[in-house]
Enzyme design. Structure first.
Site, short mmCIF file in Angstrom:
data_model
loop_
_atom_site.label_atom_id
_atom_site.label_comp_id
_atom_site.label_asym_id
_atom_site.label_seq_id
_atom_site.Cartn_x
_atom_site.Cartn_y
_atom_site.Cartn_z
N ASP A 183 48.23 57.39 50.74
CA ASP A 183 47.95 56.21 49.91
C ASP A 183 47.75 56.62 48.45
O ASP A 183 47.29 57.72 48.17
CB ASP A 183 46.70 55.51 50.46
CG ASP A 183 46.56 54.09 49.95
OD1 ASP A 183 47.50 53.59 49.30
OD2 ASP A 183 45.51 53.49 50.19
N ASN A 214 50.14 56.08 45.74
CA ASN A 214 51.33 56.33 44.90
C ASN A 214 51.38 55.39 43.70
O ASN A 214 51.68 55.81 42.58
CB ASN A 214 52.62 56.13 45.71
CG ASN A 214 52.79 57.16 46.80
OD1 ASN A 214 52.06 58.14 46.86
ND2 ASN A 214 53.77 56.95 47.67
N GLY A 215 51.11 54.11 43.96
CA GLY A 215 51.18 53.11 42.90
C GLY A 215 50.17 53.39 41.81
O GLY A 215 50.50 53.35 40.62
N ARG A 233 55.77 52.00 39.50
CA ARG A 233 55.24 52.36 40.82
C ARG A 233 56.20 53.28 41.59
O ARG A 233 55.77 54.19 42.29
CB ARG A 233 55.00 51.09 41.66
CG ARG A 233 53.87 50.21 41.17
CD ARG A 233 53.76 48.96 42.04
NE ARG A 233 53.64 49.29 43.44
CZ ARG A 233 52.50 49.64 44.03
NH1 ARG A 233 51.39 49.66 43.36
NH2 ARG A 233 52.47 49.94 45.31
N HIS A 242 56.15 56.89 44.20
CA HIS A 242 56.76 57.14 45.52
C HIS A 242 57.64 58.38 45.48
O HIS A 242 57.69 59.17 46.42
CB HIS A 242 57.58 55.93 45.97
CG HIS A 242 56.75 54.69 46.19
ND1 HIS A 242 55.55 54.72 46.85
CD2 HIS A 242 56.95 53.39 45.83
CE1 HIS A 242 55.03 53.49 46.89
NE2 HIS A 242 55.87 52.67 46.27
N THR A 273 54.00 47.67 58.77
CA THR A 273 54.57 46.35 59.04
C THR A 273 54.14 45.37 57.94
O THR A 273 54.79 44.35 57.71
CB THR A 273 54.12 45.81 60.42
OG1 THR A 273 52.71 46.06 60.57
CG2 THR A 273 54.83 46.49 61.56
N GLU A 274 53.04 45.70 57.24
CA GLU A 274 52.54 44.82 56.16
C GLU A 274 53.21 45.11 54.81
O GLU A 274 53.13 44.31 53.89
CB GLU A 274 51.02 44.98 56.01
CG GLU A 274 50.20 44.33 57.13
CD GLU A 274 50.31 45.07 58.45
OE1 GLU A 274 50.35 46.32 58.43
OE2 GLU A 274 50.39 44.42 59.50
N TRP A 320 56.13 44.92 53.96
CA TRP A 320 57.21 43.98 53.60
C TRP A 320 56.73 42.93 52.61
O TRP A 320 57.54 42.23 52.00
CB TRP A 320 57.77 43.28 54.86
CG TRP A 320 58.48 44.22 55.78
CD1 TRP A 320 58.08 44.59 57.02
CD2 TRP A 320 59.73 44.90 55.55
NE1 TRP A 320 58.97 45.47 57.57
CE2 TRP A 320 60.00 45.67 56.70
CE3 TRP A 320 60.64 44.94 54.48
CZ2 TRP A 320 61.13 46.48 56.82
CZ3 TRP A 320 61.77 45.74 54.60
CH2 TRP A 320 62.01 46.49 55.74
N LEU A 370 57.33 72.56 64.46
CA LEU A 370 56.52 71.37 64.13
C LEU A 370 57.33 70.12 64.44
O LEU A 370 58.55 70.13 64.25
CB LEU A 370 56.17 71.39 62.63
CG LEU A 370 55.42 70.16 62.10
CD1 LEU A 370 53.95 70.21 62.50
CD2 LEU A 370 55.52 70.08 60.56
N ARG A 400 39.51 53.08 55.18
CA ARG A 400 39.92 52.19 56.28
C ARG A 400 41.14 52.76 56.97
O ARG A 400 41.80 53.66 56.46
CB ARG A 400 40.14 50.76 55.80
CG ARG A 400 41.05 50.65 54.61
CD ARG A 400 41.34 49.18 54.26
NE ARG A 400 42.20 49.18 53.08
CZ ARG A 400 41.76 49.06 51.83
NH1 ARG A 400 40.49 48.91 51.58
NH2 ARG A 400 42.61 49.11 50.83
N SER A 413 43.72 50.72 58.40
CA SER A 413 44.92 49.93 58.11
C SER A 413 45.97 49.93 59.22
O SER A 413 47.16 50.15 58.98
CB SER A 413 45.57 50.42 56.81
OG SER A 413 44.69 50.28 55.73
C1 FPP Z 1 51.09 54.13 49.61
O1 FPP Z 1 50.89 54.08 48.21
C2 FPP Z 1 52.39 54.65 49.94
C3 FPP Z 1 53.39 53.96 50.53
C4 FPP Z 1 53.28 52.56 50.95
C5 FPP Z 1 54.68 54.59 50.78
C6 FPP Z 1 54.62 56.01 51.22
C7 FPP Z 1 55.84 56.67 50.78
C8 FPP Z 1 55.94 57.93 50.31
C9 FPP Z 1 54.82 58.89 50.28
C10 FPP Z 1 57.23 58.44 49.76
C11 FPP Z 1 58.37 58.34 50.67
C12 FPP Z 1 58.19 59.09 51.90
C13 FPP Z 1 59.14 59.87 52.43
C14 FPP Z 1 58.92 60.48 53.76
C15 FPP Z 1 60.38 60.16 51.74
P1 FPP Z 1 50.74 52.67 47.55
O2 FPP Z 1 52.06 52.27 47.01
O3 FPP Z 1 50.11 51.72 48.50
O4 FPP Z 1 49.74 53.03 46.37
P2 FPP Z 1 48.65 52.09 45.74
O5 FPP Z 1 47.68 51.76 46.84
O6 FPP Z 1 48.05 52.97 44.69
O7 FPP Z 1 49.36 50.90 45.19
#
Ligand code: FPP
Length: 220
Positions: free
Chosen positions: A8, A10-11, A21, A25, A55-56, A58, A120, A174, A176
């Site tokens: 979690d 990335n954004g 954002r 990723h 699933t959420e 989307w 693995l 959490r 999730s």
């Molecule tokens: C959560 O961060 C991350 C995701 C919903 C996507 C996870 C994807 C990756 C780590 C990259 C792609 C993966 C592979 C295997 C190539 P968020 O966007 O919810 O961040 P935020 O809570 O800060 O907005």
């Protein structure tokens, strides 16, 4: 051991740097590569399950979900060599029936090509939700006219192995809807580090801490 990670943040990582954002990723995918390589080299870790798309998810703008799908497709193409080199088997949990046919084909091809790899198993949770998984498992049992027992439910889940350690990055405390059945006795670890900043060094520290915890599985 079975290690599961909710990747979690990335954004927020991107926002902090004034980036889009999707840049978060992209960086997040690089961290997936580093952490998978680390786990492949760690004799005790046998399964690494990563929450890549729920699933959420989307509910996000189509532009972002499309980007994530494309990122995954390109990544699987580019990383196939690494899976082979590191002897990593690739698997997926979740319902990918609604993904683009091209991405589904790429997923199947990666699974097929890596199926005999041994060091693995990396499991990506894609369009995955724990409640959805349990519901699908129960439906399968009913369809086969079998008995509903805990063992049989577990056998019919997308992934049967209990989780030993669950890590979530980015400071949210959490679960999730991730691996709800399999985390029944998991140790949990929450770190404020955003996923794109997560390193194998931090993972090593968490693993050392995990080894010191005494797991009693309900006993004394
Ligand atoms: C959560 O961060 C991350 C995701 C919903 C996507 C996870 C994807 C990756 C780590 C990259 C792609 C993966 C592979 C295997 C190539 P968020 O966007 O919810 O961040 P935020 O809570 O800060 O907005």
């Amino acid at each position: 051991m079975h290690l599961a990670i909710i990747m979690d943040g990335n954004g927020r990582w991107a926002k902090k740097r004034g980036l889009k954002r999707v840049e978060g990723h992209k960086k997040g995918a690089e961290v997936v590569k580093e952490i998978t390589a680390y786990c492949a080299n760690s004799p005790e870790i046998k399964i690494l399950t990563l929450y890549a798309f729920s699933t959420e998810n989307w509910k996000r703008p189509k532009m972002e979900t499309d980007f994530l799908m494309k990122l995954l497709e390109n990544w699987l193409k580019k990383e196939l060599e690494t899976y082979i080199k590191n002897d990593v088997k690739f698997e997926v949990i979740g319902d990918i029936s609604k993904f683009f046919p091209k991405l589904r084909k790429r997923i199947e091809y990666t699974k097929e090509t890596t199926k005999n790899n041994k060091r693995l198993t990396q499991v990506l949770a894609l369009n995955y939700g724990g409640r959805d998984e349990i519901t699908r498992a129960v439906k399968k049992i009913i369809k086969k006219n079998e008995e509903i027992t805990q063992e049989n439910i577990q056998k019919n889940l997308d992934i049967n192995e209990d989780v030993d350690l669950l890590i979530r990055t980015s400071g949210e405390i959490r679960v999730s809807n991730f691996l709800l059945w399999q985390i029944a006795y998991a140790e949990m670890f929450f770190t404020p580090t955003l996923w794109p900043d997560f390193t194998s060094r931090e993972l090593e520290q968490i693993l050392n801490n995990f080894k010191k915890r005494q797991r009693r599985f309900g006993g004394i």
